[in-house]
Scaffold this active site. Structure first.
Site, PDB file in Angstrom:
ATOM      1  N   HIS A 203      -1.256  -5.837  -2.097  1.00 30.90           N
ATOM      2  CA  HIS A 203      -1.442  -4.447  -2.498  1.00 30.90           C
ATOM      3  C   HIS A 203      -2.393  -4.412  -3.684  1.00 30.90           C
ATOM      4  O   HIS A 203      -2.387  -5.306  -4.533  1.00 30.90           O
ATOM      5  CB  HIS A 203      -0.095  -3.820  -2.901  1.00 30.90           C
ATOM      6  CG  HIS A 203      -0.128  -2.329  -2.990  1.00 30.90           C
ATOM      7  ND1 HIS A 203      -0.580  -1.669  -4.105  1.00 30.90           N
ATOM      8  CD2 HIS A 203       0.238  -1.365  -2.095  1.00 30.90           C
ATOM      9  CE1 HIS A 203      -0.481  -0.356  -3.901  1.00 30.90           C
ATOM     10  NE2 HIS A 203      -0.005  -0.146  -2.704  1.00 30.90           N
TER      11      HIS A 203
ATOM     12  N   ASP B 124       3.620  -0.915   4.030  1.00 31.52           N
ATOM     13  CA  ASP B 124       2.935  -0.540   5.268  1.00 31.52           C
ATOM     14  C   ASP B 124       3.309  -1.466   6.421  1.00 31.52           C
ATOM     15  O   ASP B 124       3.376  -1.036   7.570  1.00 31.52           O
ATOM     16  CB  ASP B 124       1.412  -0.569   5.065  1.00 31.52           C
ATOM     17  CG  ASP B 124       0.941   0.462   4.056  1.00 31.52           C
ATOM     18  OD1 ASP B 124       1.338   1.630   4.199  1.00 31.52           O
ATOM     19  OD2 ASP B 124       0.205   0.106   3.126  1.00 31.52           O
TER      20      ASP B 124
END
Length: 431
Positions: free
Chosen positions: A308, A366
């Site tokens: 991320h 995600d």
């Protein structure tokens, strides 16, 4: 908010420029550069705004190095375990956890405003059957400014409150209508007796031909996903909502702008990319091959759903959703598809492989959210729409905070111009 001075020396003049440094309640200090152009005749250069604080906010705090995410000071771990999405929505909007009476009133308001105008519903007939649901949702949300213009005086606190609750209540109904249109099924109207997540499942999957029973595991998983996706500080879509809203634009158009920004594959579309990646890998037998490709600097292939931009240690949301993901797969996982086994094996490898550990490429939110949505029976094209439903609460909270700020200004970034210098126009006969 305390202040101190930051000394900056101009290498050409040798003069010092004193810039105030502001400290928030937690997190890095910020240098106030608002006076630097007037004093020195220079702009700052920060592509992507990675080192720029564009605003002051009291809503969400992230410490990417420590894996910390807090809404209004409350750790996401506590909210995910103890709270509900509707309670979190109230917290983000109003700054404090509600009393029992306040929560009941807020919940009732959301439940009784889920219907959308029938004329708005007919707008979906103007979209092609295979239009992307995000295109439909962005268009219909933008159209709301034509339906509710009588209560969008942004300087009126009561109007801001009406807008906030109205869009939060209606965004699931709009999303469900987009799904039904894509599926070629009749629209299912909302039910006031169902929870926020339960009502969404009902509108998505109920059909006139047979009764539909909401699965509690699916309902709980959706509520958790909505909590985890509700806000994430000054991300691309939230910054877009703030920038669009800073002009005084109709608030529904600002939310539509945020939806458009979220659609990008580098932002909300990442969970779609995870499923495309899993489909490309195809089977457990090919995982080692694709992991090797991901490690090869000369290979363009990348493992989606890992790492991320903000979290340099681990994504706290991923830690929370992992358990829910496994629970959903145990209850709802389709035995006729290899994608879930593939995803679990890929997760196992990533958590043990030295390369992933060294690079801190842990599965992020995600990765797991895409798997959960797939297990619930949603098509890949709807994944980002689900993200938009949850993030609407954060967008509205930031928009409200910005509009209420008496010192707020229209957003107007500057640039480093590298184009041609002054040139004289030449008639076409001389070119």
């Amino acid at each position: 908010m305390s202040q101190k001075n930051f000394r900056l020396q101009n290498p050409e003049t040798g003069k010092d420029q004193e810039l105030p440094t502001m400290s928030g309640s937690v997190g890095p200090d910020v240098v106030d550069i608002r006076g630097i152009y007037a004093a020195e005749g220079v702009f700052t250069f920060d592509p992507g705004f990675a080192s720029t604080a564009s605003c002051e906010s009291k809503i969400t705090y992230i410490d990417g190095g420590q894996g910390i995410l807090m809404y209004r000071g409350y750790p996401i771990e506590q909210l995910a375990k103890e709270s509900s999405f509707i309670e979190v929505a109230y917290l983000l909007l109003y700054g404090e956890l509600p009393s029992g009476e306040q929560l009941d009133t807020f919940d009732q308001s959301i439940r009784t405003h889920t219907m959308i105008n029938e004329t708005m519903l007919r707008l979906f007939n103007g979209f092609h059957y295979d239009a992307h649901p995000m295109a439909m949702v962005a268009g219909v949300v933008g159209s709301m400014s034509a339906f509710y213009h009588d209560t969008t005086d942004i300087q009126n606190p009561r109007h801001r409150d009406i807008f906030a609750q109205r869009i939060i209540a209606k965004i699931p109904t709009i999303a469900a209508a987009a799904y039904k249109h894509s599926a070629g099924q009749p629209f299912s109207y909302p039910r006031n007796d169902l929870s926020y997540a339960g009502n969404l499942l009902h509108m998505f999957f109920s059909v006139p031909a047979e009764p539909y029973e909401i699965d509690e595991v699916a309902e709980e998983a959706l509520d958790l996903l909505f909590i985890l996706h509700a806000d994430h500080e000054q991300n691309c879509s939230t910054s877009t909502v703030r920038l669009a809203g800073s002009s005084g634009a109709n608030p529904y158009s600002a939310i539509a702008a945020g939806i458009a920004a979220l659609w990008g594959p580098a932002h909300g579309g990442a969970n779609e990319a995870v499923l495309r990646m899993l489909t490309e890998i195809g089977s457990v037998d090919r995982i080692e091959q694709y992991v090797a490709k991901a490690k090869d600097k000369d290979d363009p292939f990348r493992l989606m759903g890992f790492g991320h931009r903000v979290y340099k240690n681990f994504d706290p949301r991923a830690t929370l959703i992992r358990e829910a993901c496994h629970k959903v797969l145990a209850k709802l996982g389709r035995v006729d598809t290899p994608l879930f086994d593939l995803a679990l094996r890929l997760e196992e490898i990533a958590l043990k492989d030295e390369y992933f550990i060294e690079k801190k490429l842990y599965p992020n939110v995600d990765f797991y959210s895409g798997i959960i949505y797939r297990a619930l029976g949603l098509p890949t094209s709807m994944f980002t729409v689900m993200f938009a439903i949850a993030r609407t609460v954060g967008w509205v909270s930031h928009w409200t905070e910005m509009i209420a700020d008496k010192d707020g200004r229209i957003g107007r970034p500057r640039q480093l111009y590298t184009g041609p210098v002054k040139r004289d126009y030449q008639p076409i006969t001389k070119r």
